[in-house]
Write a protein that holds these residues in place. Structure first.
Motif, mmCIF file in Angstrom:
data_model
loop_
_atom_site.group_PDB
_atom_site.id
_atom_site.type_symbol
_atom_site.label_atom_id
_atom_site.label_comp_id
_atom_site.label_asym_id
_atom_site.label_seq_id
_atom_site.Cartn_x
_atom_site.Cartn_y
_atom_site.Cartn_z
ATOM 1 N N VAL A 195 1.202 -1.744 23.065
ATOM 2 C CA VAL A 195 2.538 -1.242 23.346
ATOM 3 C C VAL A 195 3.546 -2.038 22.539
ATOM 4 N N VAL A 196 4.521 -1.323 22.037
ATOM 5 C CA VAL A 196 5.665 -1.940 21.383
ATOM 6 C C VAL A 196 6.894 -1.604 22.218
ATOM 7 N N SER A 197 7.638 -2.613 22.571
ATOM 8 C CA SER A 197 8.835 -2.385 23.383
ATOM 9 C C SER A 197 10.080 -2.688 22.575
ATOM 10 N N GLN A 198 11.171 -2.074 22.968
ATOM 11 C CA GLN A 198 12.460 -2.352 22.366
ATOM 12 C C GLN A 198 13.455 -2.617 23.477
ATOM 13 N N HIS A 199 14.347 -3.550 23.184
ATOM 14 C CA HIS A 199 15.375 -3.878 24.160
ATOM 15 C C HIS A 199 16.682 -4.154 23.444
ATOM 16 N N PRO A 200 17.782 -3.572 23.877
ATOM 17 C CA PRO A 200 17.871 -2.645 25.004
ATOM 18 C C PRO A 200 17.471 -1.232 24.577
ATOM 19 N N ALA B 36 1.700 -8.753 15.555
ATOM 20 C CA ALA B 36 2.106 -7.823 14.500
ATOM 21 C C ALA B 36 2.468 -8.603 13.246
ATOM 22 N N THR B 37 1.685 -8.426 12.218
ATOM 23 C CA THR B 37 1.994 -9.128 10.974
ATOM 24 C C THR B 37 3.214 -8.521 10.292
ATOM 25 N N THR B 38 3.391 -7.249 10.476
ATOM 26 C CA THR B 38 4.518 -6.563 9.857
ATOM 27 C C THR B 38 5.173 -5.627 10.853
ATOM 28 N N MET B 39 6.480 -5.622 10.841
ATOM 29 C CA MET B 39 7.243 -4.672 11.640
ATOM 30 C C MET B 39 8.200 -3.936 10.727
ATOM 31 N N PHE B 40 8.500 -2.714 11.093
ATOM 32 C CA PHE B 40 9.388 -1.868 10.299
ATOM 33 C C PHE B 40 10.549 -1.410 11.176
ATOM 34 N N TRP B 41 11.712 -1.321 10.550
ATOM 35 C CA TRP B 41 12.886 -0.805 11.253
ATOM 36 C C TRP B 41 13.341 0.495 10.607
ATOM 37 N N TYR B 42 13.547 1.503 11.457
ATOM 38 C CA TYR B 42 14.020 2.808 11.012
ATOM 39 C C TYR B 42 15.313 3.138 11.760
ATOM 40 N N ARG B 43 16.124 3.985 11.159
ATOM 41 C CA ARG B 43 17.250 4.542 11.884
ATOM 42 C C ARG B 43 17.196 6.052 11.787
ATOM 43 N N ASP C 273 27.810 3.242 12.452
ATOM 44 C CA ASP C 273 26.511 2.609 12.700
ATOM 45 C C ASP C 273 25.821 3.190 13.927
ATOM 46 N N SER C 274 26.549 4.014 14.656
ATOM 47 C CA SER C 274 25.952 4.653 15.843
ATOM 48 C C SER C 274 24.744 5.457 15.398
ATOM 49 N N SER C 275 23.614 5.176 16.033
ATOM 50 C CA SER C 275 22.378 5.804 15.587
ATOM 51 C C SER C 275 21.270 5.444 16.569
ATOM 52 N N PHE C 276 20.111 5.994 16.324
ATOM 53 C CA PHE C 276 18.908 5.682 17.090
ATOM 54 C C PHE C 276 18.068 4.781 16.192
ATOM 55 N N TYR C 277 17.790 3.570 16.664
ATOM 56 C CA TYR C 277 17.040 2.612 15.860
ATOM 57 C C TYR C 277 15.624 2.484 16.448
ATOM 58 N N ILE C 278 14.633 2.649 15.598
ATOM 59 C CA ILE C 278 13.236 2.620 16.045
ATOM 60 C C ILE C 278 12.468 1.592 15.230
ATOM 61 N N CYS C 279 11.667 0.792 15.905
ATOM 62 C CA CYS C 279 10.823 -0.166 15.192
ATOM 63 C C CYS C 279 9.365 0.275 15.304
ATOM 64 N N SER C 280 8.584 -0.190 14.381
ATOM 65 C CA SER C 280 7.139 0.002 14.471
ATOM 66 C C SER C 280 6.465 -1.307 14.089
ATOM 67 N N ALA C 281 5.249 -1.477 14.553
ATOM 68 C CA ALA C 281 4.523 -2.714 14.297
ATOM 69 C C ALA C 281 3.095 -2.392 13.933
ATOM 70 N N ASN C 282 2.558 -3.114 12.962
ATOM 71 C CA ASN C 282 1.162 -2.872 12.622
ATOM 72 C C ASN C 282 0.333 -4.123 12.863
ATOM 73 N N PHE D 51 4.703 2.581 17.420
ATOM 74 C CA PHE D 51 6.151 2.724 17.414
ATOM 75 C C PHE D 51 6.751 2.312 18.749
ATOM 76 N N GLY D 52 7.931 1.710 18.677
ATOM 77 C CA GLY D 52 8.687 1.431 19.881
ATOM 78 C C GLY D 52 9.391 2.680 20.365
ATOM 79 N N PRO D 53 9.964 2.632 21.569
ATOM 80 C CA PRO D 53 10.617 3.803 22.163
ATOM 81 C C PRO D 53 12.008 4.069 21.616
#
Lengths: 117, 114
Positions: free
Chosen positions: A3-8, A30-37, A88-97, A108-110
């Motif tokens: 599981v990958v969590s995001q806060h808040p 997670a050796t690598t994480m990615f940030w998306y918007r 900058d208002s947006s939905f930010y999503i991270c992922s981890a491998n 992927f985080g929520p």
């Protein structure tokens, strides 16, 4: 399962303030994480690749001084939106491998919804 | 440049019908993945197809990959109202230095009417 969590999950902030978003891998390193918007009704756009213990690699057009990424441990990466503006208002999503003996996995985080007023 | 263009952008069907979504991309890839996203929520991984595979099935999902045309399709059979969501394809570029670095398509908004 992993599981990958995001806060808040949601944050509302005033223009000019900074907001920190955390991305945690809960039961794996997670050796690598990615940030998306993601803008409303749009696709995900990769912002940066975050490697533990080194500087993040930003995609073209992404301001590294505005979107500060820190990957201090193998389970935590943070994205700080500095001096936030309404755009900058947006939905930010991270992922981890992670790379296990059984193979490589990506999770992927929520997501975090940021609203700048 | 953004690769992974999908069509249609929006698809509206009746429950029980099949839904087909297409995705095109521009570079050589290691794999192509399909994700689902309910409104305002995170991504759900549906299926991954490797560059040396041509077709893959998972339950009611069928994915094809044509690397010569740089295109993929996702077929959802016997659709249900609960399938209503946005669907994205995402590619992992061949020769990339970061496993998991994905380029997403624009997405298809699927609406299944009861």
């Amino acid at each position: 399962g992993a599981v990958v969590s995001q806060h808040p999950s949601r944050v509302i902030c005033k223009s000019g303030t900074s907001v920190k978003i955390e991305c945690r891998s809960l039961d794996f390193q997670a050796t690598t994480m990615f940030w998306y918007r993601q803008f409303p009704k749009k696709s995900l756009m990769l912002m940066a690749t975050s490697n533990e213990g080194s500087k993040a690699t930003y995609e073209q057009g992404v301001e590294k001084d505005k979107f500060l990424i820190n990957h201090a441990s193998l389970t935590l990466s943070t994205l700080t939106v500095t001096s936030a503006h309404p755009e900058d208002s947006s939905f930010y999503i991270c992922s981890a491998n992670t790379h296990l003996t059984s193979g490589r996995y990506l999770y992927f985080g929520p997501g975090t919804r940021l609203t700048v007023t | 440049s953004q690769q992974g263009e999908e069509d249609p952008q929006a698809l509206s069907i009746q429950e029980g019908e099949n839904a087909t979504m297409n995705c095109s991309y521009k570079t050589s890839i290691n794999n192509l993945q399909w994700y689902r996203q309910n409104s305002g929520r995170g991504l759900v991984h549906l299926i991954l197809i490797r560059s040396n595979e041509r077709e893959k099935h998972s339950g009611r999902l069928r994915v094809t990959l044509d690397t010569s045309k740089k295109s993929s399709s996702l077929l959802i059979t016997a659709s249900r109202a609960a399938d209503t969501a946005s669907y994205f394809c995402a590619t992992e570029e061949a020769g990339g230095t970061s496993y998991g670095k994905l380029t997403f398509g624009q997405g298809t908004i699927l609406t299944v009417h009861p």
